[in-house]
Design a protein around this motif. Structure first.
Motif, PDB file in Angstrom:
ATOM      1  N   ASN A 290       0.855  -1.186   0.000  1.00  0.00           N
ATOM      2  CA  ASN A 290       0.000   0.000   0.000  1.00  0.00           C
ATOM      3  C   ASN A 290       0.887   1.231   0.000  1.00  0.00           C
ATOM      4  O   ASN A 290       2.090   1.156   0.221  1.00  0.00           O
TER       5      ASN A 290
ATOM      6  N   ASN B 213       3.982  -2.615   3.640  1.00  0.00           N
ATOM      7  CA  ASN B 213       3.628  -4.006   3.346  1.00  0.00           C
ATOM      8  C   ASN B 213       2.213  -4.328   3.803  1.00  0.00           C
ATOM      9  O   ASN B 213       1.764  -3.845   4.839  1.00  0.00           O
ATOM     10  N   ILE B 214       1.541  -5.183   3.070  1.00  0.00           N
ATOM     11  CA  ILE B 214       0.259  -5.725   3.518  1.00  0.00           C
ATOM     12  C   ILE B 214       0.409  -7.216   3.789  1.00  0.00           C
ATOM     13  O   ILE B 214       0.057  -7.705   4.852  1.00  0.00           O
ATOM     14  N   GLY B 215       0.939  -7.941   2.834  1.00  0.00           N
ATOM     15  CA  GLY B 215       1.125  -9.377   3.046  1.00  0.00           C
ATOM     16  C   GLY B 215       1.949  -9.988   1.932  1.00  0.00           C
ATOM     17  O   GLY B 215       1.974  -9.480   0.811  1.00  0.00           O
ATOM     18  N   ASN B 216       2.643 -11.078   2.269  1.00  0.00           N
ATOM     19  CA  ASN B 216       3.361 -11.877   1.282  1.00  0.00           C
ATOM     20  C   ASN B 216       2.737 -13.264   1.309  1.00  0.00           C
ATOM     21  O   ASN B 216       2.607 -13.856   2.380  1.00  0.00           O
ATOM     22  N   PHE B 217       2.368 -13.774   0.164  1.00  0.00           N
ATOM     23  CA  PHE B 217       1.716 -15.083   0.099  1.00  0.00           C
ATOM     24  C   PHE B 217       2.543 -15.989  -0.810  1.00  0.00           C
ATOM     25  O   PHE B 217       2.799 -15.646  -1.954  1.00  0.00           O
ATOM     26  N   TYR B 218       2.976 -17.124  -0.249  1.00  0.00           N
ATOM     27  CA  TYR B 218       3.824 -18.029  -1.006  1.00  0.00           C
ATOM     28  C   TYR B 218       3.003 -19.216  -1.459  1.00  0.00           C
ATOM     29  O   TYR B 218       2.501 -19.977  -0.627  1.00  0.00           O
TER      30      TYR B 218
ATOM     31  N   VAL C 147      -5.469 -15.780  -4.115  1.00  0.00           N
ATOM     32  CA  VAL C 147      -5.521 -15.696  -2.663  1.00  0.00           C
ATOM     33  C   VAL C 147      -6.428 -14.529  -2.275  1.00  0.00           C
ATOM     34  O   VAL C 147      -6.485 -13.524  -2.967  1.00  0.00           O
TER      35      VAL C 147
ATOM     36  N   THR D 188      -7.964 -12.161   1.188  1.00  0.00           N
ATOM     37  CA  THR D 188      -7.900 -11.841   2.610  1.00  0.00           C
ATOM     38  C   THR D 188      -8.648 -10.536   2.834  1.00  0.00           C
ATOM     39  O   THR D 188      -9.290 -10.022   1.925  1.00  0.00           O
ATOM     40  N   ARG D 189      -8.573 -10.046   4.056  1.00  0.00           N
ATOM     41  CA  ARG D 189      -9.185  -8.759   4.379  1.00  0.00           C
ATOM     42  C   ARG D 189      -8.095  -7.851   4.913  1.00  0.00           C
ATOM     43  O   ARG D 189      -7.312  -8.275   5.757  1.00  0.00           O
ATOM     44  N   ILE D 190      -8.075  -6.620   4.444  1.00  0.00           N
ATOM     45  CA  ILE D 190      -6.976  -5.735   4.807  1.00  0.00           C
ATOM     46  C   ILE D 190      -7.484  -4.445   5.451  1.00  0.00           C
ATOM     47  O   ILE D 190      -8.680  -4.170   5.467  1.00  0.00           O
TER      48      ILE D 190
END
Lengths: 106, 159
Positions: B95, B102-107, B117, B119-121
């Motif tokens: 953002n 950072n908001i998220g890293n998804f592997y 993927v 999610t809720r942010i």
């Protein structure tokens, strides 16, 4: 109290793409809020999430304060064999929770 | 159209309440500095390194207008096959104006079946969201979306 909600199909056909939904109850305090007296509320978040399918990691996430409270994460995998999904959440202040779900693959 | 930083309703009510209790008091707000576009660029560099980031392939589904920044549903998907040789390694979401970029890293990986993927942010302000996907061949693809937020998250007072 159940702190984790997991949604995995009970049965699937071999090779089918299935959706996995997870929700862990957690405040996810950002560490950027302050009280009316100006004191910072310390950060308390979940920092990591892992999903294993019969022991092999299929999905992992790093979470940050920008993830909403009660982290809800959905993702997909291929149903390869009957067995178990293991979920793990770790976070600040020694937070650690696990959950599991089983699946029958025909 | 943009609200002044210190004028959310919750803060106003909080201050109005404390001012009423204590009589007239000078109002001073301490706010953590928001992430700047430079911090966003630095966070992205942290993930992609010197590799070029191309636009496309990634789809970011997020409401263009949200009332409550505390929980904003978001789905990122990548138009990529998911086979043992050709798959999406990871998805990174950033953002522009939260306190942290950072908001998220998804592997994900070759067993993901579908490169998607959800999610809720949280969003502290109206801003740009950037999603970047890393494919198995090492290439990076990105997309961005603008979101207007009427009630901010993250930095409001605890009352």
């Amino acid at each position: 109290m159940v702190s984790a909600l997991i949604n995995v199909p009970k049965k699937a056909k071999r090779g089918e793409i299935i959706e996995i939904k997870t929700l862990m109850s957690h405040i996810m305090e950002t560490g950027y809020r302050h009280t009316a007296t100006g004191a910072i509320v310390p950060r308390d978040i979940i920092t990591g999430f892992t999903c294993r399918y019969n022991g092999a990691e299929i999905f992992r996430a790093d979470l940050f304060p920008a993830i909403a409270a009660n982290p809800f994460i959905t993702f997909f995998t291929v149903a390869t064999e009957s067995g178990k999904f293991d979920f793990e959440w770790i976070g600040d202040n020694g937070f650690s929770e696990t959950a599991s779900a089983s699946i029958i693959v025909e | 159209m943009r609200q002044h930083k210190t004028s959310t309703r919750r803060e106003f009510l909080g201050f109005a309440g404390s001012a009423a209790a204590l009589g007239a008091v000078p109002i001073v707000t301490l706010r953590p500095a928001e992430a700047t576009p430079a911090m966003l660029a630095a966070a992205i560099r942290n993930v992609v390194g010197e590799a070029p980031v191309q636009t496309g392939k990634v789809k970011l589904e997020i409401p263009p207008l949200v009332e409550n920044g505390n929980t904003v549903p978001m789905t990122v998907s990548v138009a990529s096959p998911v086979t043992p040789d050709d798959y999406v390694r990871s998805i990174h979401v950033f953002n522009e104006k939260n306190p942290q970029p950072n908001i998220g890293n998804f592997y994900l990986g070759p067993r993901a079946g579908r490169a998607q993927v959800s999610t809720r942010i949280r969003l502290a302000d109206s801003q740009k969201i950037v999603a970047i996907a890393r494919l198995a061949d090492g290439s990076f693809w990105s997309i961005s979306a603008d979101v207007v937020v009427t009630l901010a998250a993250c930095t409001e007072e605890v009352i």
